[in-house]
Design a protein around this motif. Structure first.
Motif, PDB file in Angstrom:
ATOM      1  N   ASN A 189     -26.961   2.648  50.097  1.00 16.97           N
ATOM      2  CA  ASN A 189     -26.474   3.253  49.087  1.00 16.97           C
ATOM      3  C   ASN A 189     -26.747   4.066  48.408  1.00 16.97           C
ATOM      4  O   ASN A 189     -25.429   3.599  46.953  1.00 16.97           O
ATOM      5  CB  ASN A 189     -25.151   2.189  49.192  1.00 16.97           C
ATOM      6  CG  ASN A 189     -23.216   3.304  49.100  1.00 16.97           C
ATOM      7  OD1 ASN A 189     -24.178   4.386  49.040  1.00 16.97           O
ATOM      8  ND2 ASN A 189     -22.942   2.210  48.221  1.00 16.97           N
ATOM      9  N   TYR A 205     -27.525   7.175  47.137  1.00 18.93           N
ATOM     10  CA  TYR A 205     -28.082   8.582  47.284  1.00 18.93           C
ATOM     11  C   TYR A 205     -27.119   9.371  46.881  1.00 18.93           C
ATOM     12  O   TYR A 205     -27.293  10.752  46.661  1.00 18.93           O
ATOM     13  CB  TYR A 205     -27.859   8.901  48.434  1.00 18.93           C
ATOM     14  CG  TYR A 205     -26.653   8.929  49.439  1.00 18.93           C
ATOM     15  CD1 TYR A 205     -25.898   9.793  49.001  1.00 18.93           C
ATOM     16  CD2 TYR A 205     -26.180   7.491  49.760  1.00 18.93           C
ATOM     17  CE1 TYR A 205     -23.868   9.018  49.893  1.00 18.93           C
ATOM     18  CE2 TYR A 205     -24.943   7.410  50.435  1.00 18.93           C
ATOM     19  CZ  TYR A 205     -24.385   8.090  50.664  1.00 18.93           C
ATOM     20  OH  TYR A 205     -22.913   7.496  51.071  1.00 18.93           O
ATOM     21  N   LYS A 206     -25.937   8.747  46.366  1.00 18.92           N
ATOM     22  CA  LYS A 206     -25.023   9.681  45.486  1.00 18.92           C
ATOM     23  C   LYS A 206     -25.640  10.432  44.287  1.00 18.92           C
ATOM     24  O   LYS A 206     -25.113  11.644  44.117  1.00 18.92           O
ATOM     25  CB  LYS A 206     -23.976   8.654  44.904  1.00 18.92           C
ATOM     26  CG  LYS A 206     -23.504   8.192  45.647  1.00 18.92           C
ATOM     27  CD  LYS A 206     -22.512   7.384  45.491  1.00 18.92           C
ATOM     28  CE  LYS A 206     -21.533   6.610  46.921  1.00 18.92           C
ATOM     29  NZ  LYS A 206     -20.380   4.973  46.037  1.00 18.92           N
ATOM     30  N   GLU A 207     -26.393  10.003  43.225  1.00 26.69           N
ATOM     31  CA  GLU A 207     -27.161  10.570  41.824  1.00 26.69           C
ATOM     32  C   GLU A 207     -27.502  11.655  42.533  1.00 26.69           C
ATOM     33  O   GLU A 207     -27.936  13.162  42.262  1.00 26.69           O
ATOM     34  CB  GLU A 207     -27.981   9.559  41.425  1.00 26.69           C
ATOM     35  CG  GLU A 207     -26.646   8.436  40.520  1.00 26.69           C
ATOM     36  CD  GLU A 207     -27.872   7.718  39.335  1.00 26.69           C
ATOM     37  OE1 GLU A 207     -29.684   7.948  39.429  1.00 26.69           O
ATOM     38  OE2 GLU A 207     -27.865   6.680  38.800  1.00 26.69           O
ATOM     39  N   ALA A 258     -23.279  16.197  52.690  1.00 26.17           N
ATOM     40  CA  ALA A 258     -22.931  14.630  52.522  1.00 26.17           C
ATOM     41  C   ALA A 258     -23.132  14.307  54.169  1.00 26.17           C
ATOM     42  O   ALA A 258     -23.252  14.550  54.819  1.00 26.17           O
ATOM     43  CB  ALA A 258     -21.097  15.056  52.501  1.00 26.17           C
TER      44      ALA A 258
END
Length: 217
Positions: free
Chosen positions: A170, A172-174, A203
């Motif tokens: 988790n 990967y958002k950046e 996404a």
């Protein structure tokens, strides 16, 4: 045998495991690659190269993967085909002891274990994959390089071109934010190239199925 229908919405909910043959130095000689993969993230949580197919060896790799991933009993299902190591009573007992549920492909159905098959295909089509391995140590050496690459560098089309490690842990958002900013900047510079407007970043899928049901959710 019923059609397996498994849903993963997070890492470590559904794993897929399988064994494939690696050609040895001469005709009719093989080594056996065991691989355990997380269905949601495509992260390989365990692998082993051995001289034979064995339920005992399968138990070792599954138990070690569960330990490393700190699997809580009652939270994981492991899917496999119908090979003898997968169906062995001793292996089933291990999963019971670990609090892990079992799922199996239907006999003679080739697409009930697609995630393991896809990862094996990536391995065997890798540019460095040889026609034959000169020894079991050669095979292990190749896998020691391949699986870290697969987990940490290989960008997977099924998970928005992220790496399995990005999704599994988790982080990967950046990456997606940076991609979105890059695309927005490109649109500002050359809007004529984007006939549908500002391009959207893919996404990470919220649901990953083995054999998604035909009914609407």
């Amino acid at each position: 045998y019923t059609r397996p229908e498994l849903l993963a919405t997070l890492p470590n909910e559904v794993w897929s495991w399988d064994i494939t043959k690696l050609k040895g130095p001469v005709k009719w000689t093989y080594y056996y690659l065991y691989k355990v993969l997380d269905v949601f993230s495509r992260y390989v949580v365990g692998w082993m190269v051995a001289y034979r197919e064995s339920a005992d060896l399968a138990q070792e790799i599954i138990a070690e993967a569960c330990r490393k991933q700190e699997i809580v009993p009652g939270t994981l299902t492991i899917h496999a085909d119908n090979g003898s190591p997968m169906k062995a009573l001793s292996f089933a007992q291990l999963l019971t002891d670990l609090g892990v549920a079992q799922s199996h492909s239907r006999p003679s159905v080739s697409n009930d274990n697609p995630f393991s098959e896809s990862a094996f295909k990536t391995l065997k089509y890798h540019p460095g994959y040889p026609e034959r391995f000169g020894s079991i140590e050669d095979a292990r050496s190749f896998c020691r390089e391949f699986f870290p690459w697969y987990n940490t560098e290989h960008r997977h089309s099924g998970i928005a071109m992220l790496t399995p490690e990005n999704v599994h842990y988790n982080n990967y958002k950046e990456v997606l934010i940076a991609r979105s900013q890059t695309l927005a900047h490109a649109f500002q510079l050359h809007p004529e190239r984007f006939v549908k407007g500002v391009p959207k970043v893919k996404a990470v899928p919220s649901k990953v199925w083995i054999n998604k049901p035909n009914t609407k959710e």
